[in-house]
Design an enzyme around this catalytic site. Sequence first.
Site, PDB file in Angstrom:
ATOM      1  N   GLU A   1      31.742 -18.499 -10.679  1.00  0.00           N
ATOM      2  CA  GLU A   1      32.163 -18.934 -11.714  1.00  0.00           C
ATOM      3  C   GLU A   1      30.855 -18.761 -12.782  1.00  0.00           C
ATOM      4  O   GLU A   1      29.994 -18.634 -11.928  1.00  0.00           O
ATOM      5  CB  GLU A   1      32.478 -20.341 -11.721  1.00  0.00           C
ATOM      6  CG  GLU A   1      33.446 -20.838 -10.582  1.00  0.00           C
ATOM      7  CD  GLU A   1      33.624 -22.362  -9.892  1.00  0.00           C
ATOM      8  OE1 GLU A   1      34.492 -22.583  -9.625  1.00  0.00           O
ATOM      9  OE2 GLU A   1      33.343 -22.772 -11.343  1.00  0.00           O
TER      10      GLU A   1
ATOM     11  N   CYS B   1      26.420 -20.483 -18.108  1.00  0.00           N
ATOM     12  CA  CYS B   1      25.489 -21.580 -16.795  1.00  0.00           C
ATOM     13  C   CYS B   1      26.118 -20.115 -15.338  1.00  0.00           C
ATOM     14  O   CYS B   1      27.677 -19.651 -15.600  1.00  0.00           O
ATOM     15  CB  CYS B   1      26.249 -22.388 -16.080  1.00  0.00           C
ATOM     16  SG  CYS B   1      26.069 -23.175 -14.690  1.00  0.00           S
TER      17      CYS B   1
ATOM     18  N   CYS C   1      28.020 -22.271  -0.735  1.00  0.00           N
ATOM     19  CA  CYS C   1      26.214 -22.361  -0.481  1.00  0.00           C
ATOM     20  C   CYS C   1      25.901 -22.812   1.023  1.00  0.00           C
ATOM     21  O   CYS C   1      26.786 -23.684   1.287  1.00  0.00           O
ATOM     22  CB  CYS C   1      26.065 -23.752  -2.101  1.00  0.00           C
ATOM     23  SG  CYS C   1      24.286 -24.527  -2.195  1.00  0.00           S
TER      24      CYS C   1
ATOM     25  N   CYS D   1      25.299 -30.439   0.042  1.00  0.00           N
ATOM     26  CA  CYS D   1      25.492 -31.879  -0.579  1.00  0.00           C
ATOM     27  C   CYS D   1      27.010 -32.202  -0.777  1.00  0.00           C
ATOM     28  O   CYS D   1      27.800 -31.585  -0.922  1.00  0.00           O
ATOM     29  CB  CYS D   1      25.043 -31.481  -1.586  1.00  0.00           C
ATOM     30  SG  CYS D   1      23.601 -30.624  -2.000  1.00  0.00           S
TER      31      CYS D   1
ATOM     32  N   CYS E   1      29.258 -32.056  -3.908  1.00  0.00           N
ATOM     33  CA  CYS E   1      29.140 -30.439  -4.822  1.00  0.00           C
ATOM     34  C   CYS E   1      30.739 -30.008  -4.070  1.00  0.00           C
ATOM     35  O   CYS E   1      30.744 -29.486  -2.626  1.00  0.00           O
ATOM     36  CB  CYS E   1      27.725 -29.726  -5.249  1.00  0.00           C
ATOM     37  SG  CYS E   1      28.226 -28.508  -5.366  1.00  0.00           S
TER      38      CYS E   1
ATOM     39  N   CYS F   1      30.350 -27.552 -10.930  1.00  0.00           N
ATOM     40  CA  CYS F   1      29.982 -26.336 -10.062  1.00  0.00           C
ATOM     41  C   CYS F   1      31.173 -26.133  -8.962  1.00  0.00           C
ATOM     42  O   CYS F   1      31.265 -26.938  -8.109  1.00  0.00           O
ATOM     43  CB  CYS F   1      28.701 -26.345  -9.776  1.00  0.00           C
ATOM     44  SG  CYS F   1      27.584 -26.183  -8.220  1.00  0.00           S
TER      45      CYS F   1
HETATM   46  N1  SAH Z   1      21.842 -25.162  -5.793  1.00  0.00           N
HETATM   47  C1  SAH Z   1      21.570 -25.544  -7.361  1.00  0.00           C
HETATM   48  C2  SAH Z   1      21.934 -25.140  -8.205  1.00  0.00           C
HETATM   49  C3  SAH Z   1      23.729 -25.618  -8.200  1.00  0.00           C
HETATM   50  S1  SAH Z   1      23.835 -26.572  -9.279  1.00  0.00           S
HETATM   51  C4  SAH Z   1      21.153 -27.282  -7.074  1.00  0.00           C
HETATM   52  O1  SAH Z   1      21.814 -28.130  -6.348  1.00  0.00           O
HETATM   53  O2  SAH Z   1      20.677 -27.458  -7.983  1.00  0.00           O
HETATM   54  C5  SAH Z   1      23.362 -27.338 -10.213  1.00  0.00           C
HETATM   55  C6  SAH Z   1      23.266 -29.130 -10.503  1.00  0.00           C
HETATM   56  O3  SAH Z   1      24.957 -29.344 -10.549  1.00  0.00           O
HETATM   57  C7  SAH Z   1      22.378 -29.490  -9.699  1.00  0.00           C
HETATM   58  O4  SAH Z   1      22.101 -30.218 -10.019  1.00  0.00           O
HETATM   59  C8  SAH Z   1      23.989 -30.160  -9.063  1.00  0.00           C
HETATM   60  O5  SAH Z   1      23.510 -31.850  -8.080  1.00  0.00           O
HETATM   61  C9  SAH Z   1      24.887 -30.449 -10.034  1.00  0.00           C
HETATM   62  N2  SAH Z   1      25.913 -30.702  -9.302  1.00  0.00           N
HETATM   63  C10 SAH Z   1      27.013 -30.473  -8.852  1.00  0.00           C
HETATM   64  N3  SAH Z   1      28.004 -30.671  -8.519  1.00  0.00           N
HETATM   65  C11 SAH Z   1      28.113 -31.382  -9.379  1.00  0.00           C
HETATM   66  C12 SAH Z   1      29.371 -32.638  -8.940  1.00  0.00           C
HETATM   67  N4  SAH Z   1      30.299 -32.867  -8.857  1.00  0.00           N
HETATM   68  N5  SAH Z   1      28.839 -33.722 -10.438  1.00  0.00           N
HETATM   69  C13 SAH Z   1      27.515 -33.846 -11.028  1.00  0.00           C
HETATM   70  N6  SAH Z   1      26.551 -33.086 -10.728  1.00  0.00           N
HETATM   71  C14 SAH Z   1      26.702 -31.905  -9.884  1.00  0.00           C
HETATM   72 FE1  SF4 Z   2      24.392 -25.483  -3.072  1.00  0.00          FE
HETATM   73 FE2  SF4 Z   2      25.843 -28.040  -4.901  1.00  0.00          FE
HETATM   74 FE3  SF4 Z   2      23.329 -28.227  -3.034  1.00  0.00          FE
HETATM   75 FE4  SF4 Z   2      23.242 -26.908  -5.623  1.00  0.00          FE
HETATM   76  S1  SF4 Z   2      24.201 -28.811  -5.432  1.00  0.00           S
HETATM   77  S2  SF4 Z   2      22.546 -26.625  -3.297  1.00  0.00           S
HETATM   78  S3  SF4 Z   2      25.278 -25.602  -5.462  1.00  0.00           S
HETATM   79  S4  SF4 Z   2      25.660 -27.654  -2.163  1.00  0.00           S
END
Ligand code: SAH
Ligand code: SF4
Length: 362
Positions: A95, A108, A115, A119, A122, A349
């Site tokens: 995306e 973005c 990934c 986390c 996410c 994301c």
């Molecule tokens: N992997 C990298 C970049 C992609 S995620 C990282 O984790 O930094 C980009 C940002 O979106 C990160 O700060 C992540 O923690 C946040 N993010 C992911 N899913 C989210 C969600 N459901 N609500 C709010 N922030 C989210």
């Molecule tokens: Fe991966 Fe999502 Fe964690 Fe970023 S926030 S490192 S995209 S699992």
Amino acid sequence: MITNKPILLNLSPTELEDLVTGWGEPDYRAAQIESWLYQQAADDAAQMTNLPQALRQRLVDESILSPLTPVMSLDSADGYTHKTLFALPDGQEVEAVLMRYDQRQTLCISTQAGCAMGCPFCATGQMGFKRNLSAGEIVAQVLYYARWLGARQPLVRQLDRAGKQVTNIVFMGMGEPLANYAETWRAIRRLNDPSGFNLGARRMTLSTVGLVPAIRRMSREPEQVGLAVSMHAPTDELRNIIVPLNRRYPLAMLLQTSREYIERTHRRVTFEYALMDHLNDNPTQADQLADLLRGLLCHVNLIPLNPTPDSPWSGSPDERVAAFRDRLQAAGIPTTVRLRRGIDIAAGCGQLRNAHSQGKVV
Ligand code: SAH
Ligand code: SF4
């Protein structure tokens, strides 16, 4: 469909030159093609009117101009956010989201399909790791939106980037950019290169979950790309749960590396903090975060969690977000709250891709 035709956007200027000279063409044709690809965002060789017909045909038959096929797109209700789900040549999906402000148009983009960092909050983490994107697949997301904007505002001059162009790029879509370091950096170079997309490196920001060795490596790169670190918790105990990579690179190590990064680059680091209701958003945690960050050239970006169907946690309500922000600011830490833009189009994301594969959006 898998093919072994070269993806032109994966090639460096020298590699593109090798390709066209290998076809018996003069080397200046490479610069012409490059200009069509990156400056005009052309995705069809027929548009390349200053090339001989035979070369245009060869490009059609023997190369791939854009490795992305848009599968679906959505506008947010307010019209300021637009999101596209793309299929890659092997059927993986990623995306990109365009956020339009008055003066800026921030895109973005994704660096991986899925990934591996896991986390739990996410959507991309929940789908697991599929594969790394190539540099061309990363750059193609930007060029797609350059075309998209251009088609909407044909009367705005090319030079007026604010009106017509992608003005800022954030590597905050699907995937962990520093776990795909080589291709992400190749993409940054193509985007930054004056003969490529020609966007200043300072207009790009890369977000990482905290891969310490790769942050060190990034601090030595010549391109002045901004760094954002996903913090999300002020203690190892909690961060081990929210961000499992913390078990490998705990907070002390991450902060020390951030400090060294700032000393080396003199650039302000952004710490991202997704606020989760009664998990990481109480006043004591704000104080703990302030203690960790005090004295660092940094800025905190708070964003209430955009809850995903499988997330064990929910987003903090507005009053807890405001209280957390005020407490950090009172402790002298510059803090802003990021708008939850495009929440109605699953702009978090990985969320659109998941909804699509589960048949919820078509
Ligand atoms: N992997 C990298 C970049 C992609 S995620 C990282 O984790 O930094 C980009 C940002 O979106 C990160 O700060 C992540 O923690 C946040 N993010 C992911 N899913 C989210 C969600 N459901 N609500 C709010 N922030 C989210
Ligand atoms: Fe991966 Fe999502 Fe964690 Fe970023 S926030 S490192 S995209 S699992």
